[in-house]
Design an enzyme around this catalytic site. Structure first.
Site, PDB file in Angstrom:
ATOM      1  N   HIS A 119     -10.069   4.368  20.552  1.00 37.59           N
ATOM      2  CA  HIS A 119      -9.639   3.885  19.085  1.00 37.59           C
ATOM      3  C   HIS A 119      -8.108   3.433  19.021  1.00 37.59           C
ATOM      4  O   HIS A 119      -7.400   4.146  19.722  1.00 37.59           O
ATOM      5  CB  HIS A 119      -9.769   5.097  18.383  1.00 37.59           C
ATOM      6  CG  HIS A 119     -10.979   5.706  18.108  1.00 37.59           C
ATOM      7  ND1 HIS A 119     -11.347   6.747  19.113  1.00 37.59           N
ATOM      8  CD2 HIS A 119     -12.090   5.811  17.438  1.00 37.59           C
ATOM      9  CE1 HIS A 119     -12.581   7.140  18.806  1.00 37.59           C
ATOM     10  NE2 HIS A 119     -12.935   6.676  18.065  1.00 37.59           N
TER      11      HIS A 119
ATOM     12  N   ASP B 166      -5.798   6.328  18.712  1.00 36.32           N
ATOM     13  CA  ASP B 166      -5.555   7.319  19.862  1.00 36.32           C
ATOM     14  C   ASP B 166      -4.337   6.826  20.688  1.00 36.32           C
ATOM     15  O   ASP B 166      -3.667   7.700  21.213  1.00 36.32           O
ATOM     16  CB  ASP B 166      -6.905   7.203  20.770  1.00 36.32           C
ATOM     17  CG  ASP B 166      -8.314   7.344  20.324  1.00 36.32           C
ATOM     18  OD1 ASP B 166      -8.164   7.854  19.107  1.00 36.32           O
ATOM     19  OD2 ASP B 166      -9.150   6.733  20.851  1.00 36.32           O
TER      20      ASP B 166
ATOM     21  N   GLU C 259     -22.783   2.837  16.228  1.00 36.34           N
ATOM     22  CA  GLU C 259     -23.117   3.868  16.943  1.00 36.34           C
ATOM     23  C   GLU C 259     -23.801   4.839  15.980  1.00 36.34           C
ATOM     24  O   GLU C 259     -23.078   5.285  15.050  1.00 36.34           O
ATOM     25  CB  GLU C 259     -21.863   4.629  17.370  1.00 36.34           C
ATOM     26  CG  GLU C 259     -22.171   5.726  18.253  1.00 36.34           C
ATOM     27  CD  GLU C 259     -21.016   6.320  18.915  1.00 36.34           C
ATOM     28  OE1 GLU C 259     -19.825   5.668  19.556  1.00 36.34           O
ATOM     29  OE2 GLU C 259     -20.925   7.604  18.942  1.00 36.34           O
TER      30      GLU C 259
ATOM     31  N   ASP D  14     -23.093   6.347  24.907  1.00 32.54           N
ATOM     32  CA  ASP D  14     -21.994   7.448  24.966  1.00 32.54           C
ATOM     33  C   ASP D  14     -22.709   8.506  25.627  1.00 32.54           C
ATOM     34  O   ASP D  14     -23.441   9.409  24.895  1.00 32.54           O
ATOM     35  CB  ASP D  14     -21.477   7.756  23.583  1.00 32.54           C
ATOM     36  CG  ASP D  14     -20.585   6.658  23.364  1.00 32.54           C
ATOM     37  OD1 ASP D  14     -20.145   5.954  23.925  1.00 32.54           O
ATOM     38  OD2 ASP D  14     -20.044   7.038  21.922  1.00 32.54           O
TER      39      ASP D  14
ATOM     40  N   ASP E 106     -22.143  18.849  16.941  1.00 32.61           N
ATOM     41  CA  ASP E 106     -21.673  17.643  17.871  1.00 32.61           C
ATOM     42  C   ASP E 106     -20.838  18.261  18.708  1.00 32.61           C
ATOM     43  O   ASP E 106     -19.616  18.091  18.590  1.00 32.61           O
ATOM     44  CB  ASP E 106     -21.285  16.271  17.149  1.00 32.61           C
ATOM     45  CG  ASP E 106     -21.100  15.240  17.762  1.00 32.61           C
ATOM     46  OD1 ASP E 106     -21.811  15.316  18.957  1.00 32.61           O
ATOM     47  OD2 ASP E 106     -20.379  14.305  17.814  1.00 32.61           O
TER      48      ASP E 106
ATOM     49  N   ASP F 139     -20.235  17.373  22.046  1.00 31.16           N
ATOM     50  CA  ASP F 139     -19.810  16.540  22.820  1.00 31.16           C
ATOM     51  C   ASP F 139     -19.705  17.128  24.227  1.00 31.16           C
ATOM     52  O   ASP F 139     -18.438  16.983  24.955  1.00 31.16           O
ATOM     53  CB  ASP F 139     -18.242  15.983  22.187  1.00 31.16           C
ATOM     54  CG  ASP F 139     -18.728  14.810  21.209  1.00 31.16           C
ATOM     55  OD1 ASP F 139     -19.919  14.584  20.957  1.00 31.16           O
ATOM     56  OD2 ASP F 139     -17.734  14.489  20.628  1.00 31.16           O
TER      57      ASP F 139
ATOM     58  N   ASP G 280     -18.346  10.122  26.215  1.00 31.75           N
ATOM     59  CA  ASP G 280     -17.705  10.678  25.004  1.00 31.75           C
ATOM     60  C   ASP G 280     -17.956  12.120  24.814  1.00 31.75           C
ATOM     61  O   ASP G 280     -18.670  12.404  24.128  1.00 31.75           O
ATOM     62  CB  ASP G 280     -18.451   9.739  23.843  1.00 31.75           C
ATOM     63  CG  ASP G 280     -17.817  10.063  22.543  1.00 31.75           C
ATOM     64  OD1 ASP G 280     -16.765  10.948  22.474  1.00 31.75           O
ATOM     65  OD2 ASP G 280     -18.212   9.541  21.416  1.00 31.75           O
TER      66      ASP G 280
HETATM   67  C1  XLS Z   1     -18.065  10.857  17.044  1.00 32.10           C
HETATM   68  C2  XLS Z   1     -18.395   9.470  17.788  1.00 32.10           C
HETATM   69  C3  XLS Z   1     -17.254   8.786  18.220  1.00 32.10           C
HETATM   70  C4  XLS Z   1     -17.443   7.135  18.577  1.00 32.10           C
HETATM   71  C5  XLS Z   1     -16.087   6.178  18.437  1.00 32.10           C
HETATM   72  O1  XLS Z   1     -18.609  11.649  16.957  1.00 32.10           O
HETATM   73  O2  XLS Z   1     -18.830   9.579  18.893  1.00 32.10           O
HETATM   74  O3  XLS Z   1     -16.343   9.266  19.303  1.00 32.10           O
HETATM   75  O4  XLS Z   1     -17.989   7.284  19.684  1.00 32.10           O
HETATM   76  O5  XLS Z   1     -15.728   6.279  17.182  1.00 32.10           O
HETATM   77 NI    NI Z   2     -20.352  12.756  19.243  1.00 27.54          NI
HETATM   78 NI    NI Z   3     -19.449   8.336  20.395  1.00 25.19          NI
END
Ligand code: XLS
Ligand code: NI
Ligand code: NI
Length: 435
Positions: free
Chosen positions: A100, A103, A231, A295, A306, A308, A338
């Protein structure tokens, strides 16, 4: 050059090794079918997690040890992180990355200052790319962290916020183009609502579409040929996000005449939050010719957040790679991790363990998926299940040449249809044979 990680370049040692800092399955140059693993998998590292995620949670501060980072919002610190990042990519054998805008470079006091900061850090990325041959899979604009976006960006009720977000996307697209990015992603961030009592949904969706059309036009203007992605995610941070799942995204893109310009970037944990399996979401997109990128992460399914996490489930890795192989592989897309480490895994070396595990899981998924396809047994069973359609009648229905009146005539002549078993359990057992 100084080294920031006390870890060697991760070697491939094969499934027999006990070395935690080695690949068991990902062997970049090994050919699977018609391509090398590197070409099939197109792994990417997410800058926001790997370099910027402090591993905080709603109850506690960050725990991540980042000895190279002095914690300041300076350009010098931002540029140093880039060097650390490229060392990580090199040692982990990852060819691509995603970022991003915010970032990689600190937000300034004004938009103009933020743009200058971005240019300055992008120059460092460019140097590192040229030096290492690493590539940008996609860039994106962070339209969700700053307080101005508290009620959305492209769907904010406030014109000034929309305008600011548009300017931010313009710049983020331009630097993505400058870095040779192969794609540009829109994740809804805060594009959704917290309550419908204060929301004009139609107006917000119209605005989002206008925003995306402007992005498409700007790409044309600057010569950016990369792929645009949406996304999907159902909620978090909003109560409901407009890009809630693949079907909702496809419908939105069709309704606003954007389907020619966008594909989907599908994230595993977002699929599960939407109440779907990843396989379902991938197939919905692939069926529409709109599966662009992935992702690659996973979530704790009974937790509802989420989370991740890095992907470690071979079954899931196999399902993902089956869809990717069957669509003929990625073109501009890839497998972007991600994903973040757990808050408890705070040492720099844990970044390696996390990525090695994700890469091995998907490499193993690739090999298994390839075997499943080569072996034909499962594909043949599916074809067999639909074989009654391989008839003159089936063909005429599929090509729209029959009416209900004619079908009624046929049905009246025939006996009660008899269906064979669906054989779900047998197929599930067969899949396990390949694992
Ligand atoms: C957040 C999203 C983000 C996108 C990019 O949940 O996954 O990380 O991949 O903005
Ligand atoms: Ni996510
Ligand atoms: Ni993502």
């Amino acid at each position: 050059m100084p080294e920031y990680f006390d870890v060697p370049v991760i070697p491939f040692e094969g499934p027999g090794t006990e070395n935690p800092l080695a690949f068991r399955h990902y062997n970049a140059d090994e050919v699977v079918g018609d391509k090398t693993m590197r070409e099939h998998l197109r792994f990417a590292c997410a800058y926001w997690h790997t370099m910027r995620n402090p591993l905080s949670d709603p109850f506690g501060v960050g725990t991540a040890q980042m000895p190279w980072d002095d914690g300041s919002q300076t350009l010098a610190n931002a540029k140093k992180r880039v060097k650390v990042f490229f060392e990580f990519l090199h040692k982990c054998g990852i060819d691509y990355y995603c970022f991003h805008d915010r970032d990689i470079a600190p937000e300034g006091k004004t938009l103009a200052q933020s743009n200058r900061n971005l240019d300055s850090v992008v120059a460092e990325f460019k140097r590192q790319q040229d030096r290492t041959g690493k590539k940008l899979l996609w860039g994106t604009a962070c339209l969700f962290t700053h307080p101005r976006y508290n009620q959305g960006a492209a769907t904010s009720p406030y014109l000034d916020v929309f305008t600011y977000a548009a300017a931010q996307v313009k710049k983020a697209m331009e630097v993505t183009h400058e870095l040779g990015g192969e794609g540009f992603t829109f994740w809804g961030g805060r594009e959704g609502y917290s309550t419908l009592w204060n929301t004009d949904m139609k107006r917000e969706l119209d605005h989002l579409a206008a925003f995306l059309h402007m992005a498409v036009d700007h790409a044309r203007r600057i010569g950016f040929k990369g792929q645009f992605y949406i996304e999907p995610k159902p909620q978090e941070p909003t109560t409901h996000q407009y890009d809630s799942d693949v079907a909702a995204c496809l419908n939105f893109l069709r309704e606003y005449d954007l389907l020619d310009h966008f594909k989907l970037n599908i994230e595993t944990n977002h699929a599960t939050l939407a109440g779907h399996s990843m396989l379902h979401e991938l197939l919905v997109a692939a069926t529409a010719g709109a599966l662009g990128s992935i992702d690659a992460n996973s979530g704790t399914p009974h937790c509802g957040w989420d989370t991740d996490q890095f992907p470690t489930d071979i079954y899931l890795g196999t399902q993902i790679m089956l869809v990717v192989l069957k669509m003929g592989g990625f073109t501009t897309g890839g497998l972007n991790f991600d994903a973040k480490r757990r808050r408890e895994s705070f040492e720099p070396v844990d970044l390696f363990h996390a990525h090695i595990g994700g890469m091995d899981t998907l490499a193993r998924g690739l090999k298994i998926a390839h075997r499943i396809i080569e072996d034909h047994r499962i594909c043949d069973l599916i074809s067999e299940r639909y074989s009654s359609w391989e008839s003159a009648l089936g063909h005429r229905i599929e090509t729209g040449k029959l009416t209900l009146v004619e079908l009624e005539k046929i049905a009246l002549r025939k006996k009660e249809p008899i269906t064979p078993s669906g054989r779900q359990e047998m197929l599930e057992n067969m899949v396990n044979d390949y694992m």
